[in-house]
Scaffold this motif. Structure first.
Motif, mmCIF file in Angstrom:
data_model
loop_
_atom_site.group_PDB
_atom_site.id
_atom_site.type_symbol
_atom_site.label_atom_id
_atom_site.label_comp_id
_atom_site.label_asym_id
_atom_site.label_seq_id
_atom_site.Cartn_x
_atom_site.Cartn_y
_atom_site.Cartn_z
ATOM 1 N N VAL A 182 0.845 -1.191 0.000
ATOM 2 C CA VAL A 182 0.000 0.000 0.000
ATOM 3 C C VAL A 182 0.880 1.241 0.000
ATOM 4 C CG1 VAL A 182 -1.657 1.342 1.342
ATOM 5 C CG2 VAL A 182 -1.894 -1.146 1.195
ATOM 6 N N HIS A 183 1.859 1.225 0.878
ATOM 7 C CA HIS A 183 2.753 2.376 1.007
ATOM 8 C C HIS A 183 3.518 2.619 -0.288
ATOM 9 C CE1 HIS A 183 6.025 4.851 2.785
ATOM 10 N NE2 HIS A 183 5.047 5.254 3.569
ATOM 11 N N ALA A 184 4.018 1.547 -0.868
ATOM 12 C CA ALA A 184 4.794 1.667 -2.101
ATOM 13 C C ALA A 184 3.898 2.092 -3.274
ATOM 14 C CB ALA A 184 5.472 0.335 -2.411
ATOM 15 N N ARG A 185 2.709 1.532 -3.320
ATOM 16 C CA ARG A 185 1.781 1.870 -4.396
ATOM 17 C C ARG A 185 1.428 3.342 -4.371
ATOM 18 N NH1 ARG A 185 -3.186 -2.491 -5.452
ATOM 19 N NH2 ARG A 185 -2.468 -2.984 -7.554
ATOM 20 N N ILE A 186 1.147 3.845 -3.181
ATOM 21 C CA ILE A 186 0.773 5.256 -3.054
ATOM 22 C C ILE A 186 1.960 6.135 -3.448
ATOM 23 C CG2 ILE A 186 0.143 7.071 -1.426
ATOM 24 C CD1 ILE A 186 -1.531 4.926 0.048
ATOM 25 N N THR A 187 3.143 5.729 -3.033
ATOM 26 C CA THR A 187 4.322 6.498 -3.424
ATOM 27 C C THR A 187 4.408 6.569 -4.945
ATOM 28 O OG1 THR A 187 5.437 5.661 -1.450
ATOM 29 C CG2 THR A 187 6.814 6.706 -3.124
ATOM 30 N N GLY A 188 4.098 5.443 -5.594
ATOM 31 C CA GLY A 188 4.115 5.419 -7.056
ATOM 32 C C GLY A 188 3.145 6.433 -7.644
ATOM 33 N N ILE A 189 1.967 6.492 -7.059
ATOM 34 C CA ILE A 189 0.957 7.442 -7.534
ATOM 35 C C ILE A 189 1.446 8.867 -7.355
ATOM 36 C CG2 ILE A 189 -1.366 8.337 -7.150
ATOM 37 C CD1 ILE A 189 -2.112 5.508 -6.129
ATOM 38 N N LEU A 190 2.011 9.142 -6.199
ATOM 39 C CA LEU A 190 2.456 10.506 -5.906
ATOM 40 C C LEU A 190 3.560 10.930 -6.866
ATOM 41 C CD1 LEU A 190 2.473 10.390 -1.991
ATOM 42 C CD2 LEU A 190 0.679 11.233 -3.517
ATOM 43 N N ILE A 191 4.446 9.977 -7.160
ATOM 44 C CA ILE A 191 5.532 10.293 -8.097
ATOM 45 C C ILE A 191 4.961 10.578 -9.485
ATOM 46 C CG2 ILE A 191 7.489 9.288 -9.347
ATOM 47 C CD1 ILE A 191 8.194 7.844 -6.692
ATOM 48 N N LYS A 192 4.033 9.765 -9.866
ATOM 49 C CA LYS A 192 3.407 9.975 -11.182
ATOM 50 C C LYS A 192 2.696 11.329 -11.246
ATOM 51 C CE LYS A 192 -0.117 8.232 -14.249
ATOM 52 N NZ LYS A 192 0.052 7.611 -15.537
ATOM 53 N N ALA B 8 -5.317 -1.712 4.730
ATOM 54 C CA ALA B 8 -4.678 -2.105 3.470
ATOM 55 C C ALA B 8 -5.715 -2.695 2.521
ATOM 56 C CB ALA B 8 -3.561 -3.110 3.742
ATOM 57 N N SER B 9 -6.573 -3.538 3.056
ATOM 58 C CA SER B 9 -7.598 -4.158 2.239
ATOM 59 C C SER B 9 -8.514 -3.092 1.620
ATOM 60 C CB SER B 9 -8.397 -5.131 3.105
ATOM 61 O OG SER B 9 -9.511 -5.584 2.398
ATOM 62 N N ALA B 10 -8.903 -2.114 2.442
ATOM 63 C CA ALA B 10 -9.780 -1.049 1.951
ATOM 64 C C ALA B 10 -9.078 -0.242 0.856
ATOM 65 C CB ALA B 10 -10.186 -0.139 3.106
ATOM 66 N N PHE B 11 -7.787 -0.016 1.054
ATOM 67 C CA PHE B 11 -7.070 0.755 0.035
ATOM 68 C C PHE B 11 -6.950 -0.019 -1.280
ATOM 69 C CE2 PHE B 11 -3.321 1.663 -2.441
ATOM 70 C CZ PHE B 11 -3.567 2.987 -2.772
ATOM 71 N N HIS B 12 -6.559 -1.275 -1.216
ATOM 72 C CA HIS B 12 -6.405 -2.061 -2.439
ATOM 73 C C HIS B 12 -7.729 -2.133 -3.206
ATOM 74 C CE1 HIS B 12 -2.273 -3.118 -1.849
ATOM 75 N NE2 HIS B 12 -2.477 -3.847 -0.775
ATOM 76 N N GLY B 13 -8.814 -2.236 -2.474
ATOM 77 C CA GLY B 13 -10.118 -2.263 -3.115
ATOM 78 C C GLY B 13 -10.405 -0.952 -3.841
ATOM 79 N N TYR B 14 -10.114 0.126 -3.173
ATOM 80 C CA TYR B 14 -10.308 1.460 -3.757
ATOM 81 C C TYR B 14 -9.434 1.619 -4.996
ATOM 82 C CZ TYR B 14 -10.002 6.571 -4.109
ATOM 83 O OH TYR B 14 -10.023 7.872 -4.552
ATOM 84 N N TYR B 15 -8.200 1.239 -4.867
ATOM 85 C CA TYR B 15 -7.227 1.378 -5.953
ATOM 86 C C TYR B 15 -7.689 0.654 -7.216
ATOM 87 C CZ TYR B 15 -2.781 0.923 -8.434
ATOM 88 O OH TYR B 15 -1.795 0.955 -9.375
ATOM 89 N N ASN B 16 -8.242 -0.530 -7.015
ATOM 90 C CA ASN B 16 -8.658 -1.314 -8.161
ATOM 91 C C ASN B 16 -9.923 -0.785 -8.821
ATOM 92 O OD1 ASN B 16 -7.244 -4.076 -8.939
ATOM 93 N ND2 ASN B 16 -6.789 -3.607 -6.806
ATOM 94 N N LYS B 17 -10.661 0.020 -8.082
ATOM 95 C CA LYS B 17 -11.926 0.490 -8.636
ATOM 96 C C LYS B 17 -11.843 1.908 -9.186
ATOM 97 C CE LYS B 17 -16.823 0.335 -7.648
ATOM 98 N NZ LYS B 17 -17.847 0.042 -6.650
ATOM 99 N N HIS B 18 -10.993 2.723 -8.562
ATOM 100 C CA HIS B 18 -10.964 4.133 -8.959
ATOM 101 C C HIS B 18 -9.545 4.590 -9.276
ATOM 102 C CE1 HIS B 18 -15.098 4.472 -7.587
ATOM 103 N NE2 HIS B 18 -14.737 3.881 -6.452
ATOM 104 N N LYS B 19 -9.454 5.481 -10.257
ATOM 105 C CA LYS B 19 -8.162 6.094 -10.575
ATOM 106 C C LYS B 19 -7.993 7.341 -9.718
ATOM 107 C CE LYS B 19 -6.067 5.681 -14.052
ATOM 108 N NZ LYS B 19 -4.805 4.982 -14.353
ATOM 109 N N VAL B 20 -6.803 7.513 -9.194
ATOM 110 C CA VAL B 20 -6.538 8.708 -8.408
ATOM 111 C C VAL B 20 -6.275 9.891 -9.333
ATOM 112 C CG1 VAL B 20 -4.910 9.791 -6.806
ATOM 113 C CG2 VAL B 20 -5.665 7.427 -6.439
#
Length: 555
Positions: free
Chosen positions: A436-446, A506-518
């Motif tokens: 979760v932490h790494a994924r979010i970092t990826g989003i922020l970098i993008k 973490a579960s809530a975040f992964h679910g959100y991530y898969n359904k919505h684009k930030v």
RNA sequence: GCGCCCGUAGCUCAGCUGGAUAGAGCAACGGACUUCUAAUCCGUAGGCCACAGGUUCGAAUCCUGUCGGGCGUACCA
């Protein structure tokens, strides 16, 4: 948030009483909780039910009168009365938005609490004898003790982490004898190696080092003195190894306390004399006995044997007296479950020296079962065949090991699956959460690269009113309950509460991530969602930090 | 014998300071990547919460007992 609900209820009760809708203005102890089912609202209170006795009125009737007196609020969407008399609050989405601001503002302190009121509390853990390397069981104790210390500190206690070194007594002499005899053997002497000596290969290594570093001077000594030199030499080296292994495991102590120092400063002697003068210690059959029976123990216990030697219990009494003299309001010992028979004894000594039983607590950590290839790994400490903590950390890594140790309540035995701990997928909880932490970092970098949002580390949420998705509100709710979980973990002394919390976030975040684009074409919405995931990132990091697990930027 | 811990889905476990319809992961089955990391997600199925009493308006949760598993019960550490 729960406090807000309580305040609303208290106001409503006062208004209802003035209107004559309630016969009494007495306020009972109410609970505000999050119901299991969404159909029961965001929060629920049993206020009406627990008031039934005082008001002499049916719970549902009380609920109706209360609800009629609740001031309208923009946070509350609707209120329902359900079941035997629950009052259910359904909040508006907007009610949850400020959570992001709080997280971004408090940052590393989000989730902290002041329930500890700066009380001085000591957590003593590991405290393994310096007669051999730490094994897996010590690892669990280390992970638990360290995490409990972190959590208590975060909850507002003034915490000190301590390691008690048993550098005196028979085990150390046995260590010296073991090294000495191995040394003799290495010089070609035929010696039967005794059963009760330490048989691990590390003893042979220590013997070689002793020979090399202490040399001929050692061999010329009388045997008893030589053994003592070997003991001190070996214990010092082993203790150094223990410190290194713990550091590698991410555990650092505020203080290392030597048992020998209690003898050197005559504290053991003073403790015995003090108890003697109060008739808490008496002589029988040539030995000195402490009347632990008077404090609920099954039988009285020996503190000085008839050969004049003190037992470990004697120094433990002195040690615990010394702890309180240092000013701790509460002392917590973390022990392996096989020591549970010792609790009454120490508790007796604590009470006998004028402290309250509540000021002393023991965390009993149940045993660890190592599993490899689906079957238990056989271990025997006596034969020197055991898997060390260092082996585990080298094999699966510090983070996976710690997370695994903290994944279950220490009240239950733990199956530590080595194969699972090494897997790099969602079956391995540590990756699931760290990802979760790494994924979010990826989003922020993008976001910084593509949307030209350079200053991404907001200290305030942006366009939060655009957070309207079910999954977004769900994340806000979970994050809102972080502090509550920290407090629950601290008061119950159970770090796995944080583990469970992190898994659900973490579960809530992964679910959100898969359904919505930030990151979307809608700039304002993007900013809102960046605010949200940035706060998730911070909460994940804060939680992992409490457990001593790192939060990686990239995986 | 006595003491401590445990007994919840096939497996590993949350939930236990009493609340409404008991949860998650794994295993099984069926789906989702030209997308910000699929190290991920969604769906289906799965339960006399060991058993028996008791307290309560209400018990997986508190009390008593029984059964089962682990650990302990030294003038050892």
């Amino acid at each position: 948030m729960k406090d807000t609900i309580k305040t609303i209820m208290l106001k409503a009760a006062a208004v209802a009483y003035e209107k004559g809708d309630l016969p009494s203005n007495q306020i009972p102890v109410m609970e505000v909780e999050e119901p299991r089912h969404a159909s029961q609202g965001d929060f629920s209170t049993n206020f009406a039910m627990v008031s039934a006795g005082i008001q002499k009125m049916a719970p549902r009737k009380i609920a109706q009168n209360l609800v009629a007196s609740i001031e309208p609020s923009e946070l509350v969407e609707k209120i329902e009365i359900a079941g035997p008399g629950f009052i259910n609050f359904f909040l508006t989405k907007e009610a949850w938005h400020p959570v992001v601001d709080r997280i971004l503002e408090l940052n590393t302190q989000y989730g902290s609490s002041d329930i500890g009121k700066k009380q001085k509390i000591q957590v003593e853990f590991v405290s393994a004898n310096p007669t051999g390397p730490l094994h897996v069981g010590h690892g669990r104790g280390a992970a638990v003790g360290d995490a409990v210390g972190n959590i208590l500190s975060f909850a507002g206690f003034d915490v000190q982490k301590e390691y008690y070194i048993n550098d005196s007594g028979r085990q150390i002499r046995t260590l010296g004898t073991s090294v000495w005899l191995r040394l003799q053997q290495s010089l070609g002497k035929q010696i039967d190696f005794p059963e009760d000596c330490y048989k691990g290969d590390y003893i042979k290594d220590l013997a070689e080092r002793a020979l090399k570093e202490k040399g001929d001077g050692l061999l010329e000594r009388d045997e008893p003195l030589a053994i003592e030199i070997c003991a001190k030499f070996a214990a010092k080296i082993i203790l150094g190894t223990i410190k290194e292994d713990l550091l590698q495991f991410g555990v650092d102590f505020d203080q290392w306390f030597s048992e020998q120092s209690l003898y050197d400063t005559k504290r053991v002697q003073k403790a015995i004399e003090d108890f003697k003068s109060k008739d808490l210690i008496y002589e029988q059959d040539g030995a000195l006995w402490f009347r632990t029976e008077d404090f609920g123990d099954e039988k009285n216990r020996v503190v000085v044997r008839n050969n004049g030697l003190t037992t470990y219990f004697a120094s433990d009494i002195a040690y615990h007296m010394e702890k309180y003299e240092r000013g701790f309001d509460k002392v917590i010992d973390v022990w392996g479950a096989d020591h549970h028979g010792y609790i009454k004894r120490i508790d007796a000594s604590v009470v006998a020296s004028g402290r309250k039983s509540e000021q002393f607590g023991v965390i009993l950590v149940q045993l660890v079962n190592l599993i490899r290839g689906g079957v238990p790994v056989q271990m025997s400490t006596r034969a020197g065949e055991f898997v060390t903590l260092k082996d585990i950390v080298d094999e699966v890594g510090k983070d996976a090991a710690r997370f695994m140790f903290l994944s279950r309540s220490y009240d239950s035995g733990l199956d530590f699956d080595l194969d699972l701990a090494k897997q790099k997928n969602s079956e391995n909880p540590v990756y699931y959460v760290q990802y979760v932490h790494a994924r979010i970092t990826g989003i922020l970098i993008k976001a910084t690269k593509e949307s030209l949002i350079f200053d991404i580390d907001f200290d305030k949420g942006k366009h939060l009113d655009l957070l309207q998705e079910k999954e977004e509100i769900n994340l806000l709710k979970i994050m809102n309950s972080f502090r509550e979980n920290v407090e629950k973990s601290a008061t119950s002394l159970h770090p796995h509460v944080i583990f469970t919390y992190l898994m659900s976030l973490a579960s809530a975040f992964h679910g959100y991530y898969n359904k919505h684009k930030v990151i979307t074409a809608n700039k304002e919405q993007t900013l809102a969602r960046l605010s949200l995931v940035l706060s998730v990132k911070k909460v994940i990091r804060n939680g992992l930090t409490l457990l001593g697990v790192s939060a990686p930027e990239r995986m």
